[in-house]
Design an enzyme around this catalytic site. Structure first.
Site, mmCIF file in Angstrom:
data_model
loop_
_atom_site.group_PDB
_atom_site.id
_atom_site.type_symbol
_atom_site.label_atom_id
_atom_site.label_comp_id
_atom_site.label_asym_id
_atom_site.label_seq_id
_atom_site.Cartn_x
_atom_site.Cartn_y
_atom_site.Cartn_z
ATOM 1 N N CYS A 1 51.211 -37.176 7.765
ATOM 2 C CA CYS A 1 51.681 -35.942 8.394
ATOM 3 C C CYS A 1 53.120 -35.714 7.972
ATOM 4 O O CYS A 1 53.657 -36.437 7.115
ATOM 5 C CB CYS A 1 51.540 -35.995 9.914
ATOM 6 S SG CYS A 1 52.569 -37.227 10.727
ATOM 7 N N HIS B 1 57.374 -34.903 18.815
ATOM 8 C CA HIS B 1 58.236 -35.784 18.023
ATOM 9 C C HIS B 1 58.944 -34.952 16.976
ATOM 10 O O HIS B 1 58.602 -33.801 16.727
ATOM 11 C CB HIS B 1 57.424 -36.902 17.367
ATOM 12 C CG HIS B 1 56.270 -36.409 16.551
ATOM 13 N ND1 HIS B 1 55.048 -36.082 17.110
ATOM 14 C CD2 HIS B 1 56.131 -36.157 15.224
ATOM 15 C CE1 HIS B 1 54.216 -35.684 16.166
ATOM 16 N NE2 HIS B 1 54.853 -35.704 15.009
#
Length: 631
Positions: free
Chosen positions: A385, A548
């Site tokens: 990611c 995050h």
């Protein structure tokens, strides 16, 4: 020149976008259609007073719902609001149901406000966020509404008129049955959403509003052609195809799941001629007896068709179904009789092919690469990611656990940031929005693209590869850093219970500021968390979100740390999903992966009652013990 597969994928993506705007609001279409069928002068219960209700629904309610869904698809709640405001301008500038206008202005409004937020996010003074957010949405929405009123409404009205005249000409000349040449193959290729939601439904709704019905609602929904295929297999098929066809008939005709008959056509592609002929014969019958529906039949069940049939159309609609069934069944029987399938065992392969096509049409895991990695050779799977610390770690943990349960220990499943994918990666799993970057970073690997790292069919793809592979002599993969929880990553004082009344942005800021105060990250990491959320939602399902930082602020992480915020009432994150457990993450040196593995276990293993206990507990130790346990 674009490849046929590329064109098909483009059409499927377009169809998915249209479907994502229409399908969540299909209940509104049905409510409108039922009132049309009941209360107009030629309806079942003519009532001049109540007949006034459906018109505003078609003009205002349904387009606004579509516009909101389109904006929400691009940029969540904020995009939905601006999309709806923009759509209102298109509605005001037209005298027809502005469904196409809503499908344009809704996503465009969401895109505009998204780009505005990205441009000004770093320059808003502290304390002025709400003022800027509210007024920017209002001002941009107003500007877009005026543009839609002056441009979109008139343009779409003109386009609609051209399409309407074309359809009327087909009906008047008797050529409407030829539409089956396009519609029936499109259904099997999962391209029907673009045709149905982009063209047929808007025109059909306008016709139904004017005369109480439209046969366009039945062009794609008629279960007759597929029923004929299944009947032919029941009489002249062999093996598993013959044995399974009776059950498939019930699912198809009564349940309205048309996809159930697609594998039977994929087994014998020449059967597409049968459904085309059946569909065309049915449409001819429909035009001959002047049938139609008062609203969309969703799903395409004969029960739903009858429920949406207006007064005076039952004979025509039933004849449409029976004729389509008979013609399709006869032609399919001739094809199967003259060229029988040996043993019917090709059904499983056809079902697998259909599943892959359906996955691509719905945006599930799609596979791409130079060559498919054989199960016997598979040793290394990488989840990638943007930052490599949250979503991909969760996905890797979930797959690793499932493979371990199956006794598969020789395959390494880890995660990383795009840009750091190892050169020996064999399969790379990444989000579809990161497709180009993932392929560029790891061109040698096979790539699987998903919309959701934890809710997808990657495990099924890998399991199918490994079927029949004997790995008893294979060397076990090295221990993963997610095996043991590191001390100090999650502290009890960083677990907050009963936090309600915050917006998504506010709860992410709270998590980020707590990470800063605890010494895990620098202050600029908080903005990186908000930027990551604007780009791609961190909601992962089962009431859990894992905000995050994006890759640009990864160097702001001093040490791995996690903050847990519980919200019994829930905080809306994406597409109406509420997060009750918000886990703020700062990852460094993989010290946080064990906790993410425990989160993945909770998502997979916990039932609704156990999750509800986590959502509402007043004991911080319950959450602490769950996240820090060592298996």
């Amino acid at each position: 020149m674009a490849s046929p597969g590329g064109a098909q994928e483009t059409m499927q993506r377009f169809g998915r976008a249209l479907s994502a705007m229409v399908m969540p609001n299909i209940g509104a279409f049905i409510a409108w259609g039922l009132m049309i069928a009941l209360f107009i002068p030629v309806g079942w219960m003519p009532n001049e007073y109540l007949a006034q209700v459906p018109a505003p629904m078609a003009k205002w309610l349904i387009p606004l719902l579509i516009g909101f869904a389109g904006g929400n698809m691009i940029y969540g709640q904020r995009g939905g609001v601006v999309g709806a405001i923009a759509t209102s301008g298109a509605i005001s500038g037209a005298d027809i149901p502005m469904f196409l206008g809503a499908m344009i202005m809704g996503p465009f409004g969401g895109w505009v406000i998204k780009k505005f937020d990205e441009a000004v996010q770093d320059s808003i003074p502290t304390g002025f966020e709400m003022l800027v957010n509210n007024f920017s949405a209002g001002i941009l929405g107003a500007i877009l509404a005026m543009i839609a009123y002056a441009v979109t409404g008139p343009v779409v009205t003109t386009m609609n008129g051209i399409l309407r005249e074309g359809v009327d000409a087909l009906i008047a000349t008797g050529f409407l049955p030829l539409a089956s040449l396009l519609i029936e193959p499109a259904k099997v290729l999962f391209l029907n959403n673009a045709i149905n939601h982009g063209v047929l439904t808007p025109i059909a709704t306008q016709q139904a509003q004017e005369v109480g019905k439209s046969m366009l609602f039945l062009l794609e929904a008629n279960p007759g052609p597929g029923f004929g295929i299944l009947l032919a297999y029941a009489f002249f098929g062999t093996g598993s195809a013959k044995a399974s066809s009776p059950g498939a008939m019930i699912i198809h005709v009564l349940g309205g799941i048309h996809e159930i008959y697609f594998p039977y056509i994929l087994m014998k592609p020449s059967l597409i001629l049968a459904v085309i002929a059946g569909g065309a014969s049915g449409v001819f019958t429909l035009t001959l007896f002047d049938g139609g529906l008062s609203g969309p039949s969703a799903p395409g069940s004969i029960l739903a068709v009858l429920a949406m049939t207006p007064s005076g159309c039952f004979f025509a609609n039933i004849a449409d179904f029976l004729v389509a069934t008979a013609v399709s069944g006869v032609i399919a029987s001739i094809i199967l009789k003259s060229s029988p399938i040996e043993d019917g065992d090709d059904l499983e392969a056809a079902q697998a092919q259909m599943k892959d096509m359906k996955a691509k049409s719905k945006g599930e895991a799609g596979v791409q690469g130079e060559a498919e990695v054989a199960g016997k050779d598979l040793r290394k799977i990488i989840y990638a990611c943007d930052a490599g610390m949250g979503s991909s770690a969760l996905g890797a943990a979930a797959l690793r656990k499932k493979l371990k349960k199956d006794g598969i220990t020789h395959i390494s499943v880890t995660n990383t940031a795009i840009g750091n994918i190892p050169s020996d990666a064999q399969i790379v799993v990444s989000h579809e929005k990161l497709k180009a970057r993932a392929i560029e970073d790891s061109p040698q690997a096979e790539h699987i693209f998903v919309q959701d790292f934890t809710n997808n069919n990657v495990y099924e793809i890998i399991s199918a590869r490994l079927a029949g592979v004997d790995a008893s002599g294979a060397e076990a993969a090295a221990d993963n850093p997610a095996d043991q929880v590191k001390e100090g990553v999650l502290k009890r004082e960083n677990i907050f219970l009963g936090v309600n009344g915050l917006t998504k942005e506010e709860v992410i800021k709270k998590a980020g500021e707590t990470l800063v105060a605890a010494g895990y990250v620098e202050e600029r990491y908080v903005e990186g968390m908000l930027a990551r959320e604007r780009d791609l939602s961190t909601y992962i399902g089962n009431g859990i979100a894992i905000p995050h930082g994006e890759n640009a602020v990864k160097d702001a992480v001093k040490q791995s740390g996690i903050v847990v915020i519980q919200s019994p009432e829930g905080i809306e994150f994406a597409d109406g999903n509420k997060a009750h457990i918000i886990v703020g993450i700062a990852g460094k040196d993989n010290d946080h992966l064990a906790i993410l593995a425990n989160i993945a276990s909770a998502i997979e293993d916990y039932d609704e009652a156990k999750m509800q206990e986590l959502y509402t507990t007043t004991d911080a130790n319950l959450l602490y013990d769950l996240f820090t346990k060592n298996d």
